[in-house]
Design a protein around this motif. Sequence first.
Motif, PDB file in Angstrom:
ATOM      1  N   MET A  95       7.147 -43.121  19.720  1.00 34.95           N
ATOM      2  CA  MET A  95       6.038 -42.935  18.783  1.00 34.95           C
ATOM      3  C   MET A  95       4.678 -42.978  19.476  1.00 34.95           C
ATOM      4  N   ALA A  96       4.592 -43.601  20.639  1.00 34.38           N
ATOM      5  CA  ALA A  96       3.328 -43.661  21.379  1.00 34.38           C
ATOM      6  C   ALA A  96       2.884 -42.272  21.835  1.00 34.38           C
ATOM      7  N   GLN A  97       3.847 -41.332  21.921  1.00 34.84           N
ATOM      8  CA  GLN A  97       3.515 -39.970  22.345  1.00 34.84           C
ATOM      9  C   GLN A  97       3.260 -39.045  21.152  1.00 34.84           C
ATOM     10  N   LEU A  98       3.329 -39.592  19.948  1.00 34.30           N
ATOM     11  CA  LEU A  98       3.205 -38.770  18.738  1.00 34.30           C
ATOM     12  C   LEU A  98       1.989 -39.205  17.928  1.00 34.30           C
ATOM     13  N   SER A  99       0.823 -38.827  18.404  1.00 30.01           N
ATOM     14  CA  SER A  99      -0.431 -39.264  17.759  1.00 30.01           C
ATOM     15  C   SER A  99      -0.597 -38.677  16.362  1.00 30.01           C
ATOM     16  N   ASN A 100       0.101 -37.592  16.062  1.00 33.99           N
ATOM     17  CA  ASN A 100      -0.016 -36.962  14.740  1.00 33.99           C
ATOM     18  C   ASN A 100       1.010 -37.478  13.732  1.00 33.99           C
ATOM     19  N   LYS A 101       1.762 -38.502  14.097  1.00 37.38           N
ATOM     20  CA  LYS A 101       2.806 -39.013  13.212  1.00 37.38           C
ATOM     21  C   LYS A 101       2.243 -39.453  11.861  1.00 37.38           C
ATOM     22  N   GLY A 102       0.991 -39.902  11.853  1.00 40.13           N
ATOM     23  CA  GLY A 102       0.360 -40.359  10.615  1.00 40.13           C
ATOM     24  C   GLY A 102       0.161 -39.257   9.590  1.00 40.13           C
ATOM     25  N   ASN A 103       0.340 -37.992  10.010  1.00 36.31           N
ATOM     26  CA  ASN A 103       0.190 -36.872   9.073  1.00 36.31           C
ATOM     27  C   ASN A 103       1.398 -36.689   8.168  1.00 36.31           C
ATOM     28  N   MET A 104       2.506 -37.374   8.509  1.00 39.43           N
ATOM     29  CA  MET A 104       3.747 -37.117   7.780  1.00 39.43           C
ATOM     30  C   MET A 104       3.703 -37.706   6.366  1.00 39.43           C
ATOM     31  N   TRP A 105       4.547 -37.202   5.507  1.00 38.91           N
ATOM     32  CA  TRP A 105       4.548 -37.493   4.069  1.00 38.91           C
ATOM     33  C   TRP A 105       5.568 -38.592   3.788  1.00 38.91           C
ATOM     34  N   ASP A 106       5.090 -39.740   3.319  1.00 38.64           N
ATOM     35  CA  ASP A 106       5.982 -40.888   3.132  1.00 38.64           C
ATOM     36  C   ASP A 106       7.059 -40.613   2.082  1.00 38.64           C
ATOM     37  N   ALA A 107       6.759 -39.786   1.085  1.00 33.23           N
ATOM     38  CA  ALA A 107       7.747 -39.486   0.047  1.00 33.23           C
ATOM     39  C   ALA A 107       8.947 -38.740   0.626  1.00 33.23           C
ATOM     40  N   ILE A 108       8.689 -37.875   1.582  1.00 33.92           N
ATOM     41  CA  ILE A 108       9.779 -37.138   2.235  1.00 33.92           C
ATOM     42  C   ILE A 108      10.469 -38.039   3.252  1.00 33.92           C
ATOM     43  N   GLU A 109       9.710 -38.834   3.979  1.00 33.69           N
ATOM     44  CA  GLU A 109      10.326 -39.741   4.950  1.00 33.69           C
ATOM     45  C   GLU A 109      11.250 -40.749   4.269  1.00 33.69           C
ATOM     46  N   ALA A 110      10.913 -41.127   3.039  1.00 38.32           N
ATOM     47  CA  ALA A 110      11.793 -42.044   2.302  1.00 38.32           C
ATOM     48  C   ALA A 110      13.151 -41.397   2.043  1.00 38.32           C
ATOM     49  N   ARG A 111      13.170 -40.086   1.849  1.00 37.00           N
ATOM     50  CA  ARG A 111      14.428 -39.375   1.620  1.00 37.00           C
ATOM     51  C   ARG A 111      15.175 -39.091   2.926  1.00 37.00           C
ATOM     52  N   THR A 112      14.439 -38.720   3.978  1.00 33.80           N
ATOM     53  CA  THR A 112      15.111 -38.402   5.236  1.00 33.80           C
ATOM     54  C   THR A 112      15.652 -39.655   5.920  1.00 33.80           C
ATOM     55  N   ALA A 113      15.137 -40.823   5.527  1.00 30.20           N
ATOM     56  CA  ALA A 113      15.660 -42.078   6.088  1.00 30.20           C
ATOM     57  C   ALA A 113      17.130 -42.285   5.709  1.00 30.20           C
ATOM     58  N   LYS A 114      17.597 -41.578   4.688  1.00 35.23           N
ATOM     59  CA  LYS A 114      19.014 -41.626   4.311  1.00 35.23           C
ATOM     60  C   LYS A 114      19.888 -41.115   5.456  1.00 35.23           C
ATOM     61  N   TYR A 115      19.349 -40.161   6.207  1.00 34.07           N
ATOM     62  CA  TYR A 115      20.089 -39.566   7.313  1.00 34.07           C
ATOM     63  C   TYR A 115      19.693 -40.162   8.665  1.00 34.07           C
ATOM     64  N   ASP A 116      18.456 -40.590   8.760  1.00 33.91           N
ATOM     65  CA  ASP A 116      17.900 -41.114  10.016  1.00 33.91           C
ATOM     66  C   ASP A 116      17.146 -42.401   9.680  1.00 33.91           C
ATOM     67  N   PRO A 117      17.854 -43.550   9.662  1.00 32.00           N
ATOM     68  CA  PRO A 117      17.207 -44.808   9.277  1.00 32.00           C
ATOM     69  C   PRO A 117      15.931 -45.058  10.077  1.00 32.00           C
ATOM     70  N   ASP A 118      14.858 -45.410   9.349  1.00 35.51           N
ATOM     71  CA  ASP A 118      13.531 -45.650   9.932  1.00 35.51           C
ATOM     72  C   ASP A 118      12.925 -44.389  10.542  1.00 35.51           C
ATOM     73  N   ASN A 119      13.573 -43.223  10.316  1.00 37.85           N
ATOM     74  CA  ASN A 119      13.079 -41.975  10.917  1.00 37.85           C
ATOM     75  C   ASN A 119      12.810 -42.151  12.408  1.00 37.85           C
ATOM     76  N   ALA A 120      13.734 -42.833  13.065  1.00 33.98           N
ATOM     77  CA  ALA A 120      13.572 -43.192  14.470  1.00 33.98           C
ATOM     78  C   ALA A 120      13.892 -42.040  15.419  1.00 33.98           C
ATOM     79  N   TYR A 121      14.703 -41.085  14.959  1.00 34.66           N
ATOM     80  CA  TYR A 121      15.180 -40.030  15.848  1.00 34.66           C
ATOM     81  C   TYR A 121      14.613 -38.649  15.539  1.00 34.66           C
ATOM     82  N   SER A 122      13.919 -38.499  14.418  1.00 32.76           N
ATOM     83  CA  SER A 122      13.543 -37.145  14.012  1.00 32.76           C
ATOM     84  C   SER A 122      12.275 -37.131  13.179  1.00 32.76           C
ATOM     85  N   ILE A 123      11.698 -35.931  13.077  1.00 36.33           N
ATOM     86  CA  ILE A 123      10.594 -35.683  12.144  1.00 36.33           C
ATOM     87  C   ILE A 123      11.009 -34.542  11.225  1.00 36.33           C
ATOM     88  N   ASN A 124      10.512 -34.553   9.994  1.00 32.39           N
ATOM     89  CA  ASN A 124      10.830 -33.449   9.103  1.00 32.39           C
ATOM     90  C   ASN A 124      10.009 -32.225   9.482  1.00 32.39           C
TER      91      ASN A 124
END
Length: 361
Positions: A95-124
Amino acid sequence: MKKTLITLTTTVALGTMAAHAEEVRVYNWSDYIDEDLLGKFEEETGIKLIYDVFDSNEVLETKMLAGGSGYDVVVPSGTFLQRQITAGAFQKLDMAQLSNKGNMWDAIEARTAKYDPDNAYSINYMWGTTGIGVNVGKVQEALGADAPIDSLALVFDPANMEKLADCGVHLLDAPAEIIPAALAYIGEDPDSHDKDVIAKVEPILTAVRPYIQKFHSSEYINALANGDICVAIGWSGDILQARDRAAEAENGVEIAYSAPSEGALMWFDQMAIPVDAPNPEAAHKFLNFIMDAQNMADASNYVYYANGNLASQPLLEEDVIGDPAIYPNDETIKNLYTTTPYPQKVQRVVTRMWTKIKSGT
């Protein structure tokens, strides 16, 4: 979400060989990005971008689980991502290399966490629905003005399909999407992993198989746009691309998209970095580039899919952000379902069934 394997490599010249000393290899769905962004990435970073495309999760998964894919960034859908994470195919994002991570949408990340807990491995990257695309004129000619264009009965009722066969029906070559749709049609849980429940799909699909012209995951875009077919079960953005291509061609073809009234699959395409990526640092640069609000807006404005980047929304064209077929309203979202990966034993049953249905034997 999309051809037999095709390769598209950017050829933007940067002037010096030194600028192309470093490269990043990306493997994404076909027809799924504004190609101007590929050149922009090269110009901004000095990194050569090798961009290849596929059109089914199964093609990607074969590469990923065999190991040594040779790619730095790949784009599986959520259920496939989950299975591949479990198999150790991906590395955690830095995450230190992803300065734009704050642009992501928490409502979608809440759903993608079903497949990738904590969204640790992927971005939508993009998300959407799987639904029904129709050539309105041809379908109404075949079935009448009250044709059920927003119902799965359009394609799973043999009486309808027999009348539609002459104008052409395509289904996605994607058992993980079509089987849940058939289960929803008969009132079963679309996410069922019960082999006896899944078996109920076979007679449904077998009954309409004689009327299905093709199982394919990208040809339906141009086929719909050109008026060569009248119905497709496909991905929302693809069908909307077909709609717009037909409008631009002024060929008299009117295409409509519906999320089925019985429920529609909500899917997520996630960008991830393989565990053996040749250049993970460049991969992070590509992900960060994609998470830029303007870049993500440009991608959605081009492909007509919703994205998981909240900061991009003010930059989206009105016919994207304002179209409920792309960004569904709350009522539609309540009627969307998600699915989880089939366990290995169930997957074998699904694969055998799908092969049998496609072959028509």
